[in-house]
Write an enzyme that holds these catalytic residues in place. Sequence first.
Site, PDB file in Angstrom:
ATOM      1  N   VAL A  17       5.296 -13.651   3.636  1.00 53.97           N
ATOM      2  CA  VAL A  17       4.613 -14.901   4.077  1.00 53.97           C
ATOM      3  C   VAL A  17       3.400 -15.343   3.503  1.00 53.97           C
ATOM      4  O   VAL A  17       2.947 -16.187   2.927  1.00 53.97           O
ATOM      5  CB  VAL A  17       4.567 -15.131   5.596  1.00 53.97           C
ATOM      6  CG1 VAL A  17       4.121 -16.499   6.099  1.00 53.97           C
ATOM      7  CG2 VAL A  17       5.606 -14.876   6.420  1.00 53.97           C
ATOM      8  N   LYS A  37      10.275  -9.606  -6.680  1.00 55.80           N
ATOM      9  CA  LYS A  37      10.357  -8.623  -5.708  1.00 55.80           C
ATOM     10  C   LYS A  37      10.864  -7.348  -6.410  1.00 55.80           C
ATOM     11  O   LYS A  37      11.756  -7.137  -6.858  1.00 55.80           O
ATOM     12  CB  LYS A  37      11.529  -9.009  -4.769  1.00 55.80           C
ATOM     13  CG  LYS A  37      11.745  -8.073  -3.656  1.00 55.80           C
ATOM     14  CD  LYS A  37      10.328  -8.040  -2.431  1.00 55.80           C
ATOM     15  CE  LYS A  37      10.683  -7.236  -1.363  1.00 55.80           C
ATOM     16  NZ  LYS A  37       9.508  -6.937  -0.399  1.00 55.80           N
TER      17      LYS A  37
END
Length: 238
Positions: A17, A37
């Site tokens: 987030v 990622k």
Amino acid sequence: MPVLVITGTGTEIGKTVVTAAVAATALAAGRSVAVLKAAQTGVRPDEPGDAREVARLAGAVTAAEVARYPEPLAPATAARRAGRAPVRPHEVAEAAGKLATEHDLVLVEGAGGLLVRFDAAGGTLADVARLLDAPVLLVASAGLGTLNTTELTARELRSRGLELPGVVIGSWPGTPDLAARCNLADLPDVAGAPLLGAVPAGAAALPPPAFRSAAPHWLAPRLQGTWDAEAFGRREAP
């Protein structure tokens, strides 16, 4: 700051987030953004991972992964159990470097904490940051127990010669307890770096347009936002 590595003091503390908030704020400032990622664990091939979640919340970012593994474990363990090749720090650095030639900002999100192992040789996100010569933003929890893990991570970053621009609280509670409110003063002290934001708990549940509009108000000017640590601290002081 063409590449920013984002790590946390542990897992489930709001790294994704915070990454989305940094991405949304950079997009609002007119920058092109990619999110990488390093190692996605705990999702099936057909499921969206953390990079896709950042894109859902933040908007028009390029979302990429270096590797993914089905079990929710440390990347080295997940790769071994899946019988797949592990992700290597140089592979993450090379992917980030390529994205940096095409975007103004690349956010590299780790898995778990700074020293979670990618491979049997002990490669970690810290090695990725060193290869990229990139600063490492630290996401910490708000409450009791965060000071120790924050200080340990900050010390490790400095021992490796890595830059720690600051700390962001990944999930600031709507009704903070005494420990959380005291930590607003104590976190920058133990980290030796400023607080650069506080993302409210439940932010991921906001509709994406509302998330994008609010994100700059959760982050400090160093991250292109408008959040004021001193004003926030006075408001929430015990």
